[in-house]
Design a protein around this motif. Structure first.
Motif, short mmCIF file in Angstrom:
data_model
loop_
_atom_site.label_atom_id
_atom_site.label_comp_id
_atom_site.label_asym_id
_atom_site.label_seq_id
_atom_site.Cartn_x
_atom_site.Cartn_y
_atom_site.Cartn_z
N CYS A 1 2.41 -9.59 32.30
CA CYS A 1 2.48 -8.14 32.09
C CYS A 1 2.94 -7.80 30.67
O CYS A 1 3.41 -6.70 30.40
CB CYS A 1 3.40 -7.50 33.12
SG CYS A 1 2.61 -7.38 34.76
N THR B 1 9.95 2.22 44.21
CA THR B 1 9.48 1.31 43.16
C THR B 1 10.22 -0.01 43.30
O THR B 1 11.45 -0.04 43.39
CB THR B 1 9.72 1.90 41.77
OG1 THR B 1 8.97 3.12 41.65
CG2 THR B 1 9.27 0.93 40.69
N ASN C 1 5.50 -8.90 28.90
CA ASN C 1 6.91 -9.04 28.57
C ASN C 1 7.08 -10.34 27.79
O ASN C 1 6.69 -11.42 28.28
CB ASN C 1 7.76 -9.06 29.84
CG ASN C 1 7.59 -7.78 30.65
OD1 ASN C 1 7.83 -6.70 30.16
ND2 ASN C 1 7.14 -7.93 31.90
N ASP D 1 6.34 -3.08 39.88
CA ASP D 1 6.35 -3.24 38.42
C ASP D 1 6.86 -4.62 38.03
O ASP D 1 7.50 -5.31 38.82
CB ASP D 1 7.27 -2.18 37.78
CG ASP D 1 6.63 -0.80 37.79
OD1 ASP D 1 5.39 -0.74 37.84
OD2 ASP D 1 7.37 0.20 37.77
N ASP D 2 6.53 -5.04 36.77
CA ASP D 2 7.07 -6.27 36.18
C ASP D 2 7.65 -5.88 34.83
O ASP D 2 6.91 -5.64 33.87
CB ASP D 2 5.99 -7.34 36.03
CG ASP D 2 6.56 -8.62 35.44
OD1 ASP D 2 7.78 -8.70 35.22
OD2 ASP D 2 5.76 -9.56 35.22
N THR D 3 8.99 -5.81 34.72
CA THR D 3 9.64 -5.39 33.47
C THR D 3 10.59 -6.44 32.90
O THR D 3 11.27 -6.18 31.91
CB THR D 3 10.43 -4.08 33.72
OG1 THR D 3 11.45 -4.33 34.70
CG2 THR D 3 9.51 -2.98 34.21
N ILE D 4 10.65 -7.62 33.51
CA ILE D 4 11.61 -8.66 33.10
C ILE D 4 10.88 -9.70 32.25
O ILE D 4 9.91 -10.31 32.70
CB ILE D 4 12.25 -9.32 34.32
CG1 ILE D 4 13.00 -8.27 35.15
CG2 ILE D 4 13.20 -10.44 33.89
CD1 ILE D 4 13.56 -8.79 36.45
N ALA E 1 1.49 -6.15 38.44
CA ALA E 1 1.79 -4.78 38.88
C ALA E 1 0.73 -4.32 39.86
O ALA E 1 -0.44 -4.71 39.77
CB ALA E 1 1.86 -3.83 37.68
N GLU F 1 10.51 -4.36 41.92
CA GLU F 1 10.14 -5.38 40.95
C GLU F 1 9.11 -6.31 41.61
O GLU F 1 9.09 -6.46 42.83
CB GLU F 1 11.37 -6.19 40.51
CG GLU F 1 12.04 -5.67 39.24
CD GLU F 1 11.16 -5.78 38.00
OE1 GLU F 1 10.50 -6.82 37.83
OE2 GLU F 1 11.11 -4.81 37.21
N CYS F 2 8.29 -7.00 40.76
CA CYS F 2 7.17 -7.77 41.29
C CYS F 2 7.61 -8.95 42.15
O CYS F 2 6.83 -9.46 42.95
CB CYS F 2 6.28 -8.27 40.15
SG CYS F 2 7.16 -9.22 38.89
#
Length: 657
Positions: free
Chosen positions: A200, A61, A202, A130-133, A104, A63-64
């Motif tokens: 995404c 996995t 965030n 994924d994009d979680t920031i 994503a 980050e984008c």
């Protein structure tokens, strides 16, 4: 006979379908002691069917904003091995599937290892992006505004800066406002929550405080100082003027009020009014202005002068019902006033024209006077007109050109009318149609001009429609060559033989006249004979026809009496007589050649393979409405090819209304 013999072999190697494959041809030989030899062949096929092996990287996995093509992040293939090939290296292809949001995705990485004989092993690695920031930004400083300033105007309140995100671009901050009431109706406190959200979902939220207050007094324009006549009502705001341009930076619906202080003037009917106007907004900010109203009698009477008017020279300028009368006479104090006028006349540009300057005057009982001017222009703008009627377009054949008509003209004012006639023609002396243009230029003493035109469209009938004929050389018939001329023509011309060794008697040709005394003929006497008709007169010309002589006489099952031809065409879409039809001989399979002419001999329709589908349309002469010919009588010429029948001619009535 021999014993203890031992066979030997030799190998021949041929390259196979790939580098690790081959075909060995093994030749075995066995020889006895007397050199007697036997040879046999064995084939050994060497092949590579075992695919290579390797270890695929673990699923990972990212980050984008991480690079999925960087194998130091995603992992690389290990333990590549093959039974025959060496130095193999795995390759991969990626298939990207959209994830739960724009930044994503799921990358399906297919690793492939192929040996030199195309034996392939494929394994799959999954890379989840994924994009979680959440994004970052700088919120504007808190600020204080006047209540008339637009809190939604970011040039005043400040805007978010430094928006940034690890993957999303072109992010734009949004805000929501929560408003709390201030110390007065126009004051408030706005709590502005700014939010920036990436692709995404965030999000980052920050707060700005905007304080709104009202410290500005309202403004307005006081009415100008005014003087009123003695009968005016000073309480009538429509006379004295009202406050205008009431404005406040925040309050709406404000209305000014006033108080008056009155002092006497120079006479009983005069006075001076000091009017104090006051305007207060919703936060008690107040503005006060003063207007002075002087009451007196200096107003002249009013009236409406008639509009300036233009009359033709044959109209009566003293007739008020034509020129107009004064209306709306009024005065502030005097009553029963009546206007009078005087006229000053100046000559115009021509004998029938002039300008009348009419001065209207109205005076009240205090000698206040109003004068207004009306201008009456006498003109002659009407050109002489035609007495009677003129046929503007005439369609004729060249032998029926009408004489120039004698026209009579009249004018409303002038007695001296000038008429100039001019005639032109497009004729060049040849046998082609032409046009005669007749122009009458008419003018009166004031230069008003009119043009009357007559167009004569002349058809020169030098091109007579023709038909051809097929005859049997052995037929003893007197064939009239005039039967091959269609439409209208002059019968005073002369027939001559142009091609072929034939003789004619006037217009009569007998095919059997070519036979010898034994009624025989030669092959060279068969074929085409051309006959020329020459005619003179007002519309001279010549035309040729062809008769083909054959050696076989065919008797057709369809005769002249079997042919049925329409008498009328009514193109009104009622399903009856819609088309011009030729019937009765359909079983013979003939081809119809159709020509339609108008009453002046102009061809308006032609079809060499007519299918019973003409309904009055025309793309040439004599067009009526919507590309249909005008209603009237027309003439047809029908040639039924290879029928042995003479051409059919006759009238047809066409109705297109």
């Amino acid at each position: 006979c021999s014993t203890d013999l031992e066979a030997t072999f030799t190998d021949t190697v041929t390259q196979g379908d790939c580098p690790n494959a081959s075909i060995i041809t093994r030749t075995w030989t066995l020889t006895d002691e007397c050199d007697n030899t036997t040879t046999l062949v064995q084939t050994i096929t060497v092949q590579d069917t075992t695919p290579p092996t390797f270890t695929v990287p673990e699923n990972v996995t990212l980050e984008c904003d991480e690079d999925s093509s960087d194998l130091t992040l995603t992992g690389d293939v290990t333990d590549e091995a093959d039974n025959c090939s060496t130095d193999l290296e795995a390759t991969f292809t990626d298939t990207v599937t959209q994830g739960d949001c724009p930044n994503a995705s799921i990358i399906t990485r297919t690793w492939t290892l192929t040996d030199e004989c195309d034996n392939t092993t494929t394994l799959v690695q999954t890379i989840t992006v994924d994009d979680t920031i959440p994004p970052t930004f700088t919120v504007p400083e808190s600020i204080t505004l006047e209540c008339d300033e637009d809190s939604s105007d970011l040039t005043l309140t400040g805007d978010v800066t430094d928006e940034a995100d690890n993957c999303s671009t072109d992010l734009e901050a949004t805000f929501t406002d929560t408003v709390a009431q201030g110390d007065c109706p126009n004051a408030s406190i706005i709590t502005r929550v700014w939010t920036v959200t990436d692709d995404c979902g965030n999000a980052t939220a920050l707060i700005q405080t905007i304080t709104v207050e009202d410290t500005t007094a309202p403004t307005f324009t006081v009415p100008a100082d005014v003087s009123l006549d003695c009968n005016a009502d000073i309480s009538d705001i429509t006379l004295t003027g009202d406050v205008v341009d009431e404005a406040d930076n925040c309050s709406i619906g404000l209305e000014a009020t006033f108080t008056d202080a009155i002092t006497e003037g120079d006479c009983p009917n005069s006075s001076i009014v000091t009017r104090t106007w006051t305007l207060t907004d919703d936060c008690d900010n107040t503005t006060t202005l003063v207007q002075t109203i002087t009451v007196q009698d200096t107003t002249a009477p009013t009236f409406t002068v008639p509009e300036n008017i233009t009359l033709e020279c044959d109209q009566d300028a003293t007739d008020i019902t034509l020129t107009g009368d004064v209306t709306d006479e009024a005065d502030n104090c005097s009553t029963d006033l009546e206007a009078v006028f005087t006229d000053a006349i100046s000559e115009g540009d021509c004998p029938n024209e002039s300008t009348i300057t009419r001065t209207w005057t109205l005076t009240d009982e205090c000698d206040n006077t109003t004068s207004l001017v009306q201008t009456i222009s006498i003109i002659d703008s009407t050109a002489p007109t035609l007495v009677g009627e003129l046929e503007e377009v005439i369609n004729v054949v060249c032998s029926d050109i009408p004489e120039v008509p004698e026209l009579v003209f009249e004018d409303a004012c002038s007695t001296n009318i000038t008429v100039e006639f001019n005639e032109t023609s497009t004729s060049d002396g040849s046998e082609t149609d032409y046009t005669i243009i007749r122009d009458w230029f008419v003018s009166d003493e004031c230069g008003n001009e009119a043009l009357y035109t007559q167009t004569v469209n002349v058809t020169v009938q030098s091109e007579i429609p023709t038909d051809d004929a097929d005859l049997c050389i052995t037929e003893d018939i007197d064939f009239d060559l005039f039967d091959l001329l269609l439409g209208d023509y002059d019968i005073d011309g002369v027939w001559t033989v142009t091609t072929g060794n034939a003789t004619i008697n006037g217009s009569i040709f007998n095919p059997s006249s070519l036979l010898d005394f034994n009624d025989d003929y030669t092959q060279d006497q068969l074929g085409d004979y051309v006959f020329t008709y020459t005619y003179e007169g007002e519309c001279p010309g010549m035309v040729s026809v062809t008769i083909t002589l054959n050696d076989e006489c065919v008797v057709f099952p369809c005769g002249e009496d079997d042919v049925e031809i329409s008498k009328a065409v009514t193109a009104n879409f009622d399903g009856i007589n819609e088309f011009f039809t030729i019937t009765g001989v359909e079983e013979c399979g003939f081809t119809y050649e159709l020509q339609i002419f108008n009453r002046w001999g102009a061809k308006i329709y032609e079809n060499f393979n007519y299918q019973n589908d003409w309904n009055g349309t025309s793309s040439k002469a004599s067009i009526g409405n919507s590309d249909f010919v005008p209603t009237g009588t027309y003439y047809y010429v029908i040639n039924i090819k290879n029928s042995g029948l003479k051409p059919f001619t006759g009238p047809i009535y066409v109705s297109t209304k």
